[in-house]
Scaffold this active site. Structure first.
Site, PDB file in Angstrom:
ATOM      1  N   ALA A  68      -1.802  -3.630   5.606  1.00 39.67           N
ATOM      2  CA  ALA A  68      -2.175  -5.043   5.688  1.00 39.67           C
ATOM      3  C   ALA A  68      -1.451  -5.795   4.577  1.00 39.67           C
ATOM      4  CB  ALA A  68      -3.680  -5.172   5.502  1.00 39.67           C
ATOM      5  N   GLY A 107      -2.987  -0.077   7.270  1.00 42.80           N
ATOM      6  CA  GLY A 107      -2.769  -0.631   8.609  1.00 42.80           C
ATOM      7  C   GLY A 107      -1.527  -0.063   9.276  1.00 42.80           C
TER       8      GLY A 107
HETATM    9  N1  COA Z   1       0.892  -6.303   0.991  1.00 42.83           N
HETATM   10  C1  COA Z   1       1.564  -7.225   0.296  1.00 42.83           C
HETATM   11  N2  COA Z   1       2.509  -6.937  -0.621  1.00 42.83           N
HETATM   12  C2  COA Z   1       2.767  -5.645  -0.820  1.00 42.83           C
HETATM   13  C3  COA Z   1       2.102  -4.614  -0.143  1.00 42.83           C
HETATM   14  C4  COA Z   1       1.125  -4.985   0.815  1.00 42.83           C
HETATM   15  N3  COA Z   1       0.461  -4.084   1.516  1.00 42.83           N
HETATM   16  N4  COA Z   1       2.567  -3.426  -0.577  1.00 42.83           N
HETATM   17  C5  COA Z   1       3.507  -3.688  -1.490  1.00 42.83           C
HETATM   18  N5  COA Z   1       3.628  -5.031  -1.644  1.00 42.83           N
HETATM   19  C6  COA Z   1       4.586  -5.725  -2.509  1.00 42.83           C
HETATM   20  C7  COA Z   1       4.362  -5.447  -3.981  1.00 42.83           C
HETATM   21  O1  COA Z   1       3.418  -6.341  -4.532  1.00 42.83           O
HETATM   22  C8  COA Z   1       5.751  -5.657  -4.551  1.00 42.83           C
HETATM   23  O2  COA Z   1       5.954  -7.046  -4.645  1.00 42.83           O
HETATM   24  P1  COA Z   1       6.849  -7.665  -5.826  1.00 42.83           P
HETATM   25  O3  COA Z   1       8.214  -7.078  -5.638  1.00 42.83           O
HETATM   26  O4  COA Z   1       6.744  -9.123  -5.626  1.00 42.83           O
HETATM   27  O5  COA Z   1       6.189  -7.201  -7.106  1.00 42.83           O
HETATM   28  C9  COA Z   1       6.660  -5.150  -3.430  1.00 42.83           C
HETATM   29  O6  COA Z   1       5.858  -5.177  -2.232  1.00 42.83           O
HETATM   30  C10 COA Z   1       7.176  -3.736  -3.633  1.00 42.83           C
HETATM   31  O7  COA Z   1       6.068  -2.882  -3.903  1.00 42.83           O
HETATM   32  P2  COA Z   1       6.137  -1.737  -5.008  1.00 42.83           P
HETATM   33  O8  COA Z   1       4.792  -1.099  -5.041  1.00 42.83           O
HETATM   34  O9  COA Z   1       6.683  -2.285  -6.260  1.00 42.83           O
HETATM   35  O10 COA Z   1       7.229  -0.779  -4.342  1.00 42.83           O
HETATM   36  P3  COA Z   1       7.304   0.810  -4.269  1.00 42.83           P
HETATM   37  O11 COA Z   1       8.540   1.111  -3.534  1.00 42.83           O
HETATM   38  O12 COA Z   1       7.056   1.379  -5.623  1.00 42.83           O
HETATM   39  O13 COA Z   1       6.052   1.267  -3.373  1.00 42.83           O
HETATM   40  C11 COA Z   1       4.525   1.255  -1.496  1.00 42.83           C
HETATM   41  C12 COA Z   1       5.944   0.929  -2.018  1.00 42.83           C
HETATM   42  C13 COA Z   1       4.411   0.763  -0.091  1.00 42.83           C
HETATM   43  C14 COA Z   1       4.289   2.773  -1.545  1.00 42.83           C
HETATM   44  C15 COA Z   1       3.497   0.578  -2.423  1.00 42.83           C
HETATM   45  O14 COA Z   1       3.829  -0.786  -2.557  1.00 42.83           O
HETATM   46  C16 COA Z   1       2.067   0.618  -1.946  1.00 42.83           C
HETATM   47  O15 COA Z   1       1.399   1.614  -2.129  1.00 42.83           O
HETATM   48  N6  COA Z   1       1.595  -0.489  -1.347  1.00 42.83           N
HETATM   49  C17 COA Z   1       0.215  -0.646  -0.972  1.00 42.83           C
HETATM   50  C18 COA Z   1      -0.106   0.110   0.276  1.00 42.83           C
HETATM   51  C19 COA Z   1      -1.532  -0.122   0.658  1.00 42.83           C
HETATM   52  O16 COA Z   1      -2.449  -0.036  -0.143  1.00 42.83           O
HETATM   53  N7  COA Z   1      -1.717  -0.402   1.924  1.00 42.83           N
HETATM   54  C20 COA Z   1      -3.021  -0.615   2.452  1.00 42.83           C
HETATM   55  C21 COA Z   1      -3.326  -2.033   2.415  1.00 42.83           C
HETATM   56  S1  COA Z   1      -4.976  -2.272   2.952  1.00 42.83           S
END
Ligand code: COA
Ligand code: NAD
Length: 705
Positions: A68, A107
Site C-alpha cells: 500500500a 498489498g
Molecule cells: N509506500 C510509500 N512509499 C514507500 C513505500 C510504500 N509502501 N515503500 C517505500 N517507500 C518509499 C520510501 O519512503 C523511500 O522514499 P524516499 O526515497 O522519498 O525516502 C523510497 O520508497 C525507497 O524506499 P527505501 O526503503 O529507501 O528503499 P529500499 O530499496 O531500501 O527498500 C523496500 C525497498 C520496498 C524493501 C522498503 O521500502 C520497504 O520495506 N517498504 C515498505 C513495505 C511495506 O511495509 N509494505 C506494506 C505496506 S502496508
C-alpha cells in the site's frame, strides 16, 4: 500490440493472447489510488476483451509491488479499494499470473496471492510486514495466506514482518514456480503460455481449504499467548491472529469481512500513526543540507584508536561492512585484549552456528592490530575510541595530525566532549568530525554524526556514507554537551532523580517507564551500563553546575559503595550470582530514605501516570531547546535518535511525535505547573511556547533542513 493509458502508472498491452499489466509507480510501485484504478481497468479489459486469454502482472524497476502507499494511511480513503479489485480479479474466468522479481510486500503480496499462479525470480522478496506499521494485511491477505501456507506459518510470517526469499516462498507454498533470470516479463510470458498450452484452469486461493483446522486452532491459541507476552503493548499482533483464526473457522467471504473490521481498528489506532511516522522519519534523517553540495570522500581502510568496549564494537561493524581496520592500542597487552574483544564477537556467532570458522578467518584477514601510529599513515578514515578524557583525546588527535595522510577523515566517538576543542589541536579542523556510536556498536543502529563548526561538507557526507555502508541509522547533530541523545537523557534522568528524592522508589519509576513501552527503566539501564560511568560524568560536570540547581546525591551514595550494577553484582538492584534480572534491594531503599531525611523531605506517593508526565515533560522540553539551538535539524531527527539509541517505544513514534499526539498545550501546561516547584529546572523552552501560541505542532518543523 497496443499501448494504453500511458499516463497511468499501470501499463496494459496485449502480447499475443496475453494481457501484460506492468505496475510502474517509482520508486517501489506502491499501490496508490491511480495504481489500483489501473489494475481495475486491466481486470475489466481482461473480462471484456475477447482477444486475451490470460493476464500477466509484473512490476517495473526494482520492485514487484512494495505494498500500500504508506503516505495514504490516515487520509480519506479513495476508491477503487484493493480488496474489491482483487476479489474480482480472482473470480474471473481467465488465467491471471504474477511474475515476481523483487519485493512483493504487504498489498503487493496480496495482489500476487489473488492471482491464480505465481512465479518467482531469484530477486523476489515476499512478506506481509504490515505489523511494522501497526496494521494487518487488509486486502484478503490474512485469509489467503493461511490457505496457501497453512495457518501457523502464515500467522508467523505476518507477526514477524519478515521477507521470504524466492526459495523459501516456494517451500512455503506462496509461489508455484521458480525460474532463473531477471526479466519478469519474458519469464512470466513463458509460464503463462505453458499454463495455457496445458489447459490449466484458474485455481482460486479463496476456494482452497486451510489445512489441519483443529491442530491449526490449537497452535494459534498457543501463539496468541506467546505473542501477548512478547509484543507487550502492541495492538495489531493479536488482531492478526484473530484474522487467521477467522480464516480457519469461516468461509472466505465472512473472513474477509472480519479482516476489514479489524484492519480499520488498527488503521484508526494511535499506534499506526506512531509507526508510520517512524517509518518515514528513519528514511528522512539521511537527507542533510551538506548532501546537496558535496560528494563523499573515498574510504576503504580505517584506523580505530582504542580496542575497548567501543573500539572493538566499531571494528566489528567496520569489518562486517567489508572495510579494512588497523586497530591501535597503547601497548602489547592492551592490543592483545583489543584483538580478543573483536574475536569474542565472532566466536559467539560461531558458537551459535551463525558464522563459520572460515568466514571468521576471512573477516579477520582485514584486521591488523598495532601499537604504532606509523601503521596508519595510509588510512582513509580514523575513529578514535579511547578514554573519555579530553586531554587523552587531544593527545591522540595531535598524533593523528602528525601521521595521517592529507584528506583522511579524523573522527571521535566521544559521548559528551567538545569536538570543536578536539579539532582545534589539529592543523586540519576541516577533517575532524564526531561519530557517536552506541553500545554495543556492532549491534545498535543509531549513529549520531556530530558536526563541528569547521568541518568540511564532504567530511559530513562521508560520515553518512560510512553509516550507510555499516547499515546504521545516521542522525546529524550539533556540538554541545551530550549532543542530541545524551544531552536530553541527562535532563529527564534528572527529573527521575527528583521524583526519587521526593518519594517514588527506583522500582516504581522503572515500572512506570516500562509500562509506557520502554524495555527497561532508567535505573535498570544505569545498572546495565555501569553506575561508574554516570558518576564520572557527574563529577566532570560538578565544576560547571549551576549552584542554584537542585542536586540529588542518591546515585553518588550508591556508586561510592562500589555498587555499579550488573558487573558488580549490585547497583539499584541486586544481581545474585550474575543474574541479569535484578531484584529489589531494601538496603537501596534505606539509603534513599536516609538521603530524603537528610534534606528534610517528607516522601509523597507518585502514581505511574504522574511519573510519566514528569519524565516526558522534562524530555520534550529539552528536545525543544535542542531544536531551537539547531543541535538537531528537525524534530524527526530527535525521534529517530530516541527510537534507535534509547529504547523509546517505536509505536509511539518518538518523543516529538508523542508530544504532538498529546497536544503541545497540554505538555506546556504540565511544565508550567511543575515550574511552580522548581522554576530553574522547569523553564519552558521558548520554542515550545511559540509553537503553542501559534497553534502549531513539532511536525510542522519537519520540512526544513
Ligand atoms: N509506500 C510509500 N512509499 C514507500 C513505500 C510504500 N509502501 N515503500 C517505500 N517507500 C518509499 C520510501 O519512503 C523511500 O522514499 P524516499 O526515497 O522519498 O525516502 C523510497 O520508497 C525507497 O524506499 P527505501 O526503503 O529507501 O528503499 P529500499 O530499496 O531500501 O527498500 C523496500 C525497498 C520496498 C524493501 C522498503 O521500502 C520497504 O520495506 N517498504 C515498505 C513495505 C511495506 O511495509 N509494505 C506494506 C505496506 S502496508
Ligand atoms: P574502554 O575503557 O572500554 O576502552 C578505551 C580503550 O582505549 C582502552 O582499551 C584503552 O587501553 C584505550 N586507550 C586509552 N588511551 C589510549 C591511547 N592514547 N591510545 C590508544 N588506545 C588508548 O572505553 P569505551 O567504553 O570503549 O569508551 C571509549 C569512548 O567511547 C569514550 O569516549 C566513551 O565516552 C565513548 N562511548 C562509550 C560508550 C559506552 O557505552 N561504553 C558509548 C558511546 C561512546
Amino acid at each position: 500490440m497496443s499501448e494504453q493509458a500511458s499516463a497511468s502508472p499501470v501499463h496494459i498491452r496485449l502480447d499475443g493472447e496475453v494481457l501484460v499489466v506492468t505496475i510502474d509507480n517509482p520508486p517501489v510501485n506502491a499501490l496508490r489510488q491511480a495504481v489500483r484504478a489501473g489494475l481495475q481497468e486491466a481486470v475489466e479489459q481482461l473480462e471484456q476483451d475477447a482477444a486475451s486469454r490470460a493476464m500477466l502482472i509484473v512490476g517495473q524497476g526494482k520492485a514487484f509491488i512494495a505494498g500500500a502507499d504508506i503516505r495514504e494511511f490516515g487520509k480519506p480513503p479513495m476508491a477503487p479499494f484493493l480488496p474489491e479489485v482483487l476479489n474480482r480479479m480472482e473470480a474471473g474466468g481467465k488465467l491471471v499470473v504474477a511474475a515476481i522479481h523483487g519485493p512483493a510486500l504487504g498489498g503487493g503480496l496480496e495482489v500476487a496471492m489473488a492471482t491464480h499462479y505465481r512465479l518467482a525470480l531469484p530477486g523476489a522478496k515476499l512478506g506481509l510486514p504490515e505489523v511494522n506499521l501497526g496494521l494487518l494485511p487488509g486486502a484478503g491477505g490474512t485469509q489467503r495466506s493461511p490457505r496457501l501456507m497453512g495457518a501457523l506459518p502464515a500467522a508467523e510470517l505476518m507477526l514477524s514482518g519478515k521477507h521470504l526469499s524466492a526459495k523459501a516462498a516456494l517451500a512455503a507454498g506462496l509461489v508455484d514456480k521458480l525460474v532463473e533470470g531477471d526479466d519478469p516479463v519474458a519469464a512470466g510470458l513463458a509460464y503463462v503460455r505453458e499454463l495455457l498450452a496445458s489447459g490449466t484452469q484458474p485455481r482460486r486461493t479463496c476456494d482452497l481449504e486451510v489445512a489441519d483446522k483443529a491442530a491449526a486452532l490449537a497452535a494459534l491459541d498457543q501463539l496468541a499467548q506467546d505473542t501477548a507476552k512478547k509484543t507487550r503493548g502492541l495492538f495489531s499482533p493479536a488482531k492478526i491472529i484473530e484474522c487467521v483464526k477467522a480464516a480457519v473457522q469461516m468461509p472466505f467471504a465472512e473472513g474477509v469481512k472480519r479482516e476489514r473490521e479489524l484492519f480499520l481498528e488498527c488503521l484508526n489506532s494511535p499506534q499506526r500513526a506512531g509507526l508510520v511516522h517512524a517509518f518515514f522519519a528513519e528514511r528522512e534523517t539521511a537527507k542533510i543540507p551538506e548532501a546537496r553540495a558535496a560528494a563523499p570522500r573515498h574510504f576503504a581502510k580505517l584506523a580505530i584508536i582504542g580496542g575497548g568496549t567501543m573500539g572493538a564494537g566499531i571494528t566489528v561493524a567496520a569489518l562486517d561492512a567489508g572495510l579494512s581496520v588497523v586497530m591501535i592500542e597503547r601497548d602489547a597487552e592492551s592490543i592483545a585484549r583489543g584483538r580478543k574483544n573483536v574475536e569474542k564477537v565472532y566466536d559467539g556467532l560461531i558458537a551459535k552456528g551463525r558464522m563459520t570458522a572460515e568466514a571468521k578467518a576471512a573477516t579477520m584477514a582485514r584486521y591488523q592490530p598495532s601499537t604504532s601510529y606509523d601503521d596508519i599513515k595510509d588510512v582513509d578514515l580514523v575513529i578514535e575510541a579511547v578514554f573519555e578524557d579530553i586531554e587523552v583525546k587531544k593527545a591522540v588527535f595531535k598524533e593523528l595530525d602528525r601521521v595521517c595522510k592529507s584528506g583522511a577523515v579524523l573522527a571521535t566517538n566521544t559521548s559528551y566532549l567538545d569536538i570543536d576543542a578536539i579539532a582545534a589541536v589539529t592543523s586540519r579542523p576541516q577533517d575532524v568530525i564526531g561519530l557517536h556510536f552506541f553500545s554495543p556498536a556492532n549491534i545498535m543502529k543509531l549513529l549520531e554524526i556530530v558536526v563541528p563548526a569547521k568541518v568540511a561538507p564532504d567530511v559530513v557526507v562521508t560520515a553518512f556514507e560510512l553509516a550507510k555502508r555499516m547499515k546504521k541509522v545516521p542522525v546529524r547533530a550539533g556540538v554541545c554537551d551530550g549532543f542530541i541523545g545524551n544531552r536530553i537523557l541527562s535532563v529527564y534522568r534528572e527529573a527521575a532523580n527528583y521524583m526519587l528524592e521526593d518519594g517514588a522508589s527506583p522500582y516504581e519509576i522503572d515500572a512506570a517507564v516500562r509500562e509506557f513501552g520502554y524495555p527497561m527503566g532508567p535505573f535498570q539501564v544505569s545498572d546495565l551500563a555501569g553506575g561508574d560511568i554516570g558518576w564520572a560524568t557527574r563529577k566532570r560536570k560538578a565544576a560547571t553546575r549551576d549552584p542554584r540547581a537542585r542536586y540529588v546525591e542518591i546515585a553518588d551514595r550508591i556508586a561510592e559503595r562500589g555498587w555499579y550494577g550488573q558487573k558488580t553484582g549490585r547497583g539499584w538492584y541486586l544481581y545474585p550470582e550474575g543474574a541479569r534480572t535484578g531484584q529489589q534491594d531494601p538496603e537501596v531503599l534505606a539509603i534513599v530514605d536516609a538521603e530524603r531525611t537528610k534534606k528534610g523531605i517528607t516522601p509523597r506517593a507518585f502514581t505511574h501516570e504522574e511519573i510519566m508526565r514528569r519524565y516526558m515533560a522534562a524530555m520534550v522540553n529539552e528536545c525543544a531547546k535542542v531544536l531551537e539551538e539547531g543541535i538537531a535539524l528537525r524534530p524527526l531527527d530527535i525521534d529517530v535518535t530516541f527510537l534507535f539509541g534509547y529504547g523509546f517505544p517505536r509505536w509511539r513514534g518518538g518523543p516529538m511525535q508523542w508530544a504532538d499526539m498529546q497536544g503541545l498545550p497540554k505538555v506546556l501546561a504540565d511544565i508550567e505547573a511543575f515550574a511552580k516547584e522548581d522554576a530553574l529546572f522547569w523553564q519552558p523552552a521558548p520554542l515550545l511556547k511559540k509553537l503553542v501560541a501559534e497553534g502549531r505542532n513539532f511536525a510542522s518543523l519537519n520540512q526544513r533542513g
